[in-house]
Design a protein around this motif. Structure first.
Motif, short mmCIF file in Angstrom:
data_model
loop_
_atom_site.label_atom_id
_atom_site.label_comp_id
_atom_site.label_asym_id
_atom_site.label_seq_id
_atom_site.Cartn_x
_atom_site.Cartn_y
_atom_site.Cartn_z
N LYS A 119 0.83 -1.20 0.00
CA LYS A 119 0.00 0.00 0.00
C LYS A 119 0.86 1.26 0.00
O LYS A 119 1.81 1.38 0.78
CB LYS A 119 -0.93 0.01 1.21
N LEU A 120 0.54 2.19 -0.90
CA LEU A 120 1.28 3.44 -1.01
C LEU A 120 1.13 4.28 0.26
O LEU A 120 0.03 4.41 0.81
CB LEU A 120 0.79 4.25 -2.21
N ASP A 121 2.22 4.87 0.69
CA ASP A 121 2.22 5.74 1.86
C ASP A 121 2.52 7.16 1.37
O ASP A 121 3.66 7.51 1.10
CB ASP A 121 3.27 5.27 2.87
N PHE A 122 1.48 7.97 1.24
CA PHE A 122 1.67 9.33 0.73
C PHE A 122 0.59 10.25 1.30
O PHE A 122 -0.46 9.79 1.75
CB PHE A 122 1.63 9.35 -0.80
N SER A 123 0.87 11.54 1.26
CA SER A 123 -0.14 12.53 1.65
C SER A 123 -0.77 13.15 0.41
O SER A 123 -1.98 13.36 0.37
CB SER A 123 0.49 13.60 2.54
N THR A 124 0.06 13.46 -0.60
CA THR A 124 -0.47 13.96 -1.87
C THR A 124 0.23 13.27 -3.03
O THR A 124 1.37 12.81 -2.91
CB THR A 124 -0.26 15.49 -2.01
N LEU A 125 -0.46 13.21 -4.15
CA LEU A 125 0.09 12.62 -5.38
C LEU A 125 -0.28 13.50 -6.55
O LEU A 125 -1.43 13.91 -6.70
CB LEU A 125 -0.47 11.21 -5.59
N TYR A 126 0.73 13.82 -7.37
CA TYR A 126 0.50 14.59 -8.59
C TYR A 126 0.90 13.73 -9.78
O TYR A 126 1.98 13.14 -9.81
CB TYR A 126 1.33 15.88 -8.60
N VAL A 127 0.01 13.65 -10.78
CA VAL A 127 0.27 12.86 -11.98
C VAL A 127 -0.11 13.68 -13.21
O VAL A 127 -1.18 14.30 -13.27
CB VAL A 127 -0.56 11.55 -11.98
N LYS A 128 0.76 13.68 -14.19
CA LYS A 128 0.43 14.19 -15.52
C LYS A 128 0.42 12.98 -16.44
O LYS A 128 1.41 12.26 -16.56
CB LYS A 128 1.44 15.22 -15.99
N ALA A 129 -0.72 12.74 -17.08
CA ALA A 129 -0.90 11.51 -17.84
C ALA A 129 -1.37 11.78 -19.25
O ALA A 129 -1.99 12.81 -19.53
CB ALA A 129 -1.91 10.60 -17.13
N SER A 130 -1.08 10.83 -20.12
CA SER A 130 -1.69 10.83 -21.46
C SER A 130 -2.78 9.78 -21.44
O SER A 130 -2.66 8.74 -20.79
CB SER A 130 -0.64 10.50 -22.53
N ALA A 131 -3.87 10.06 -22.14
CA ALA A 131 -5.01 9.15 -22.15
C ALA A 131 -5.50 8.95 -23.57
O ALA A 131 -5.55 9.89 -24.36
CB ALA A 131 -6.13 9.71 -21.27
N LYS A 132 -5.87 7.71 -23.87
CA LYS A 132 -6.41 7.38 -25.19
C LYS A 132 -7.74 6.67 -25.02
O LYS A 132 -7.85 5.72 -24.24
CB LYS A 132 -5.45 6.51 -25.98
N TYR A 133 -8.73 7.14 -25.73
CA TYR A 133 -10.07 6.54 -25.70
C TYR A 133 -10.40 6.03 -27.10
O TYR A 133 -10.28 6.75 -28.09
CB TYR A 133 -11.10 7.59 -25.27
N VAL A 134 -10.80 4.77 -27.18
CA VAL A 134 -11.13 4.17 -28.48
C VAL A 134 -12.44 3.40 -28.36
O VAL A 134 -12.61 2.57 -27.47
CB VAL A 134 -10.02 3.19 -28.96
N ASP A 135 -13.39 3.69 -29.27
CA ASP A 135 -14.57 2.85 -29.41
C ASP A 135 -14.82 2.63 -30.90
O ASP A 135 -13.95 2.91 -31.73
CB ASP A 135 -15.78 3.45 -28.69
N GLU A 136 -15.99 2.12 -31.23
CA GLU A 136 -16.27 1.80 -32.64
C GLU A 136 -16.38 3.04 -33.51
O GLU A 136 -16.26 2.95 -34.73
CB GLU A 136 -17.57 0.98 -32.72
N LYS A 137 -16.61 4.19 -32.91
CA LYS A 137 -16.87 5.39 -33.69
C LYS A 137 -15.73 6.39 -33.68
O LYS A 137 -15.64 7.23 -34.57
CB LYS A 137 -18.15 6.08 -33.18
N GLN A 138 -14.87 6.34 -32.68
CA GLN A 138 -13.86 7.38 -32.56
C GLN A 138 -12.64 6.91 -31.79
O GLN A 138 -12.69 5.92 -31.06
CB GLN A 138 -14.45 8.61 -31.88
N SER A 139 -11.57 7.66 -31.98
CA SER A 139 -10.34 7.47 -31.22
C SER A 139 -9.83 8.86 -30.86
O SER A 139 -9.63 9.70 -31.75
CB SER A 139 -9.30 6.72 -32.05
N GLN A 140 -9.66 9.11 -29.57
CA GLN A 140 -9.26 10.43 -29.12
C GLN A 140 -8.10 10.34 -28.14
O GLN A 140 -8.02 9.42 -27.33
CB GLN A 140 -10.44 11.14 -28.44
N ASN A 141 -7.20 11.32 -28.23
CA ASN A 141 -6.08 11.42 -27.31
C ASN A 141 -6.16 12.74 -26.55
O ASN A 141 -6.35 13.80 -27.17
CB ASN A 141 -4.75 11.35 -28.05
N VAL A 142 -6.05 12.68 -25.23
CA VAL A 142 -6.06 13.88 -24.39
C VAL A 142 -4.97 13.75 -23.34
O VAL A 142 -4.33 12.71 -23.21
CB VAL A 142 -7.44 14.08 -23.71
#
Length: 258
Positions: A47-70
């Motif tokens: 188990k992580l032991d932290f008080s705060t966590l900051y994350v910068k992430a890339s995300a990809k969403y894909v379904d039958e109609k579209q593919s998007q990156n944010v």
């Protein structure tokens, strides 16, 4: 944009449980194994032991109609609040603030916002949801507290499989790697309602605060097609002083969930 909110704020739970999934046949080979009563205990030693966590992430969403990156900026004050900002080409398209008692978000494309709690949101989604589940998913922990359940233990493809022994419509299965007992995969399904969700964790990195998966893959198979969401953590920092600014732009319309 509502789908991005679902993916990055309440992650795969909102997408999969709102959709009707196709039943999936599991052909993995199972090997009976002596029950290790310490399996769950060893898992929570990570188990992580932290008080705060900051994350910068890339995300990809894909379904039958579209593919998007944010991109997504995720800020967590452990057990207190989560702020997620979703951006496209550097422009904030959506933002959400989640606390143990409230869920708030707004999205720019349709100019809408939501303010409510997990009770109304859970009813709308058709599945129980709370702050801990969202936080656990983002840090690679089991959605449920495994210490509160009873599980049948087997070995499947060199992973320890823990299957919930409760005879209910909701089936929950968790897969741990046998060396450090880190969570590798979890599956949640409701066969009578044809719902299924699979979450995979990989690319673990070790920090002073513990081990954190930096890649999260969410898969939902639906009658209308398959939905895939991939989150990749690019920048990670712990225990910094973070701000959690959130305000709904003027002129936005409130979303009412019945």
């Amino acid at each position: 944009m509502k789908k991005y909110i679902a993916v990055l704020l309440v992650t795969g739970l909102m997408i999969s449980c709102k959709s009707k999934a196709v039943a999936v046949q599991n052909s993995n080979t199972e090997t009976p194994v002596k029950i290790d009563n310490k399996t769950v205990e060893k898992h929570y030693e990570n188990k992580l032991d932290f008080s705060t966590l900051y994350v910068k992430a890339s995300a990809k969403y894909v379904d039958e109609k579209q593919s998007q990156n944010v991109t997504a900026e995720i800020k967590i004050e452990k057990d207190k609040q989560i702020l997620v900002s979703v951006r496209f080409l550097g422009i904030t398209m959506a933002k959400a603030l989640i606390t143990p008692t409230t869920v708030s978000y707004y999205e720019k494309i349709n100019g809408t916002y939501y303010e409510g709690d997990f009770t109304s949101l859970s009813k709308w989604l058709g599945t129980e949801l709370d702050y801990s589940k969202v936080q656990n998913l983002l840090v690679g922990e089991a959605l449920d507290d495994l210490r509160k359940g009873k599980y049948t233990q087997t070995i499947v493809e060199n992973l320890i499989r823990l299957e919930d022994e409760k005879s209910t419509n909701l089936k929950k299965t968790f897969f741990l790697e046998p060396e450090k007992y880190l969570l590798q995969k979890e599956q949640i399904s409701q066969s009578s309602e044809n719902r299924m969700l699979e979450i995979k964790y990989s690319d673990n990195k070790v920090f002073n605060q513990g081990t954190l998966p930096t890649s999260i893959e969410i898969n939902a198979i639906q009658p209308k097609g398959k939905t895939d969401i991939n989150l990749n953590y690019n920048t990670i920092s712990f225990n910094e002083e973070l701000s959690f600014p959130y305000s709904v732009p003027s002129g936005y319309k409130k979303v009412i969930i019945n």
